[in-house]
Design an enzyme around this catalytic site. Sequence first.
Site, PDB file in Angstrom:
ATOM      1  CG  HIS A  68      36.442  45.285  41.994  1.00 28.93           C
ATOM      2  ND1 HIS A  68      37.431  45.920  42.705  1.00 28.93           N
ATOM      3  CD2 HIS A  68      37.083  44.581  41.027  1.00 28.93           C
ATOM      4  CE1 HIS A  68      38.620  45.622  42.202  1.00 28.93           C
ATOM      5  NE2 HIS A  68      38.439  44.800  41.182  1.00 28.93           N
ATOM      6  CD  GLU A  69      35.167  42.193  38.546  1.00 27.37           C
ATOM      7  OE1 GLU A  69      35.643  42.578  37.460  1.00 27.37           O
ATOM      8  OE2 GLU A  69      35.874  41.756  39.483  1.00 27.37           O
TER       9      GLU A  69
ATOM     10  CG  HIS B   5      37.866  46.068  36.482  1.00 24.66           C
ATOM     11  ND1 HIS B   5      39.097  46.652  36.325  1.00 24.66           N
ATOM     12  CD2 HIS B   5      37.951  45.320  37.620  1.00 24.66           C
ATOM     13  CE1 HIS B   5      39.899  46.290  37.327  1.00 24.66           C
ATOM     14  NE2 HIS B   5      39.218  45.491  38.133  1.00 24.66           N
TER      15      HIS B   5
ATOM     16  CD  GLU C 193      42.254  46.419  41.069  1.00 28.98           C
ATOM     17  OE1 GLU C 193      42.028  45.919  39.940  1.00 28.98           O
ATOM     18  OE2 GLU C 193      41.847  45.902  42.127  1.00 28.98           O
TER      19      GLU C 193
END
Lengths: 492, 492
Positions: free
Chosen positions: A257-258, A261, A287
């Site tokens: 997830h990070e 980003h 997102e």
Amino acid sequence: MSAFDELMAFQRETEALGQVMGRLGWDQETVMPRGAAQQRADEMGALESVLHARRSDPRIGDWLAAVDEGALDDVARAQIRHIRRSYTRALRLPDRLSAEIARVTSRAQGIWAEARAADDVLHFLPVLTEVVRLKREEAAALAGGGDAYDALLDDYEPGATAAGVGTIFDRMRPRLVELRERIMEADRHPAVLSGRFPAESQMILAREVATHFGYDWRHGRLDQSVHPFTSGSGTDVRITTRVDEVEPLGCLYSTLHEVGHGAYEQGIDPAYMLTPLGAGVSMGVHESQSRIFENQLGRSRAFCGWLYHRMSELFGGSGAADADAFYAAVNRVHSGYIRTEADEVHYNLHIMLRFDLERDLIAGRLEVADLEEAWNARFEADFGVAVDKPSNGVLQDVHWSVGLFGYFPTYALGNVYAGCLFTALRTDVPTLDDDLARGHAEPATAWLREHVQCPGGLYTPAETIERACGFAPHEGPLLEYLDAKFGALYAL
Amino acid sequence: MSAFDELMAFQRETEALGQVMGRLGWDQETVMPRGAAQQRADEMGALESVLHARRSDPRIGDWLAAVDEGALDDVARAQIRHIRRSYTRALRLPDRLSAEIARVTSRAQGIWAEARAADDVLHFLPVLTEVVRLKREEAAALAGGGDAYDALLDDYEPGATAAGVGTIFDRMRPRLVELRERIMEADRHPAVLSGRFPAESQMILAREVATHFGYDWRHGRLDQSVHPFTSGSGTDVRITTRVDEVEPLGCLYSTLHEVGHGAYEQGIDPAYMLTPLGAGVSMGVHESQSRIFENQLGRSRAFCGWLYHRMSELFGGSGAADADAFYAAVNRVHSGYIRTEADEVHYNLHIMLRFDLERDLIAGRLEVADLEEAWNARFEADFGVAVDKPSNGVLQDVHWSVGLFGYFPTYALGNVYAGCLFTALRTDVPTLDDDLARGHAEPATAWLREHVQCPGGLYTPAETIERACGFAPHEGPLLEYLDAKFGALYAL
């Protein structure tokens, strides 16, 4: 120097100071000595004062008035658009109100943590009432006669409106509730993983996966923190993850997830560094990158095949009988109260609940005293179970205590964007499943870099997605993806 | 608010921003991604602009004029003294000159590194000539009619004068040269340590020793960097060390040195946090703390006894036959060209060489073209060997390239102060050797905290030392300590 050049030089220093603030936040959550919290608050407060003064500096108004926009190219005009938007917002917000919001939310965050630990809603409601009062006032000031909630949403998703987002969400909600119900009634019950997963090996896997997904270590680093996050833009974009030795998927998918980003920030055209164009264009688009990395790519059957074998090597097994069982475990749909632990099917239902409640709070259609009752009723309707305690309900998220109203919908918007992008990506990258089956996300991440990440803030969020996909974003692709994926997994 | 309160509130924010600058420096040397260097320079440049503007903000002059000093207590008067001194210096320095010095020294540092790597003095001299010209100009501006070199020295050691320092140094120099010669002619030749010293175990020992010397981990941390340093004041004081797996003393004594600096900052009265009194009062007093931790305490026979046994446990030996041989190895006097590798006998001779040369450079008695010849002649006279190459001579230190003139003497002044403090400490702490023999530096470090560190910037540097020792600082105690220690070690 021209007015434009002077403005950009001033803005560049402001952006650099904004990055410094990000470094302090990263430091605080990862390496700061624990006895330094009060001093750090003073340091960040002093820097915030400097930033606040710069963002409303009257010279910005003079420069903006003097710039000849007709003589500018598209990039320069986009810079001016961002600066004008931020300056207009800064001027509309009275200093007194900013200071009061900072003071009250700082206090509210502590009270919220106490209330959640004690499962005591009443302890939290008085200060939340103050926060809501101040945010209503802020929204009215920013709206300048327009819709109050939109003015808050605009801070996180420029150009989006509650009406537009609400229309999408209202179409999604019954479909998701129905999908959830069919899954819950299905006969299949995937096992969960089991075993011992040493922290050191989890971090080895996390770094390996980050590398395979294109994270640039020359311009970043991975550390551990209580809540995973991404920090920084330009050439210094750091990510964190968390490690639980009995549950390896948290570390892995938090990292992915990070990485999404982080890859976004790292993928922006270097020419935009330390300018308004040099950061992700909105929270929703941000997102979309974290979610497509984590879900559409990271939780795919193809990637799970590679992951199953790699985890066998690293941990001597994961409790799954084979790659199919592993894939089912990774994508297991389960009832639960907590948003951050929700699967792909439940997650957006969490967001819609919060979106509708916070819209009503800001509009004055709902008062804080009635919030818990409204939460619990909606939760039971959409999730099919009753909230058992406030820490599993209205007290679970930090957001409202720190004044983040208008932020929640960007999470679901990100999922909608990710659904759209995945459709386009699958067409343009036919080797996708073969790549993922080898544990690699290139050239998919390269496609995202080129089509979504590289322009930074050059286009609006909606334009950014539309240019990448070739169609205006809508919820259809996400719902089809979920139906297909979970229909197959649960033999619906 | 009174003028004093307004001034202090403003100053407090400036101090907080100064701490932020320190955090960026720490980050750069320890954890920053390597591709972020240019962006970090921009971030620090933006923050430096803010700090520069604040330090010469005309409101400071108004507040200073409006403060009724007669109504203030001693602490408040000391705050005003620091603020007035800093403001006066800021006003005397034209913005143009500050900017030019920043620009030229930034370039000069890179050229110096190239010149040192290539052993090419001529590559460095043109830019050093520019630096010296600018520093002469700066010194004249700051001096306001007084002595130019004193004006630079005052930045690092407020109140000290070149004449006063020179008198002390001139008395020390023949005594040290003579001691050095007698040692070199002695029959004893202590062995050096040998063995394998894994980095992990060295760091365990470094943390253990830091703890035993009173370093406060709640308000600090230890990391590795190329050049060890201490960063921060108040409740966030971080230290670094370096590790070489074939030579364990570098890590150990670098750590102890930085623990001395760190303990000083940590030991200052918390009431002074984020005020001008809340940092070490001068570089000389700072160095007195690092040096007394490292040398008088850390290289003592008593502590070496404990260390010998602890290193045997951790590394299975260190190549020394017994604790006496270990003590002799730790304190081995050796000819060498490099200041940072010098033993206690040679170290101050290095400083005096640089002090005399840089005084002459600033006064215009020496030109950059003649610097290498002057260095080499002086080195041979004091050290008894000829410089073999510029990287072992005039090119060895970074200081002059970055404009640090007036800084070197504070290293030797720190040693002189440490000698004085050690005399007083031995009298007040009769259990010292017993404590050190057990590996512990308390209550010696508690004595230093109370008598030297706690007052922070309340007194002048000279007053600080005199109040702690009970006598005005002079070179006698240091020379007696060196004579006694090395007389015994080398049976002179």
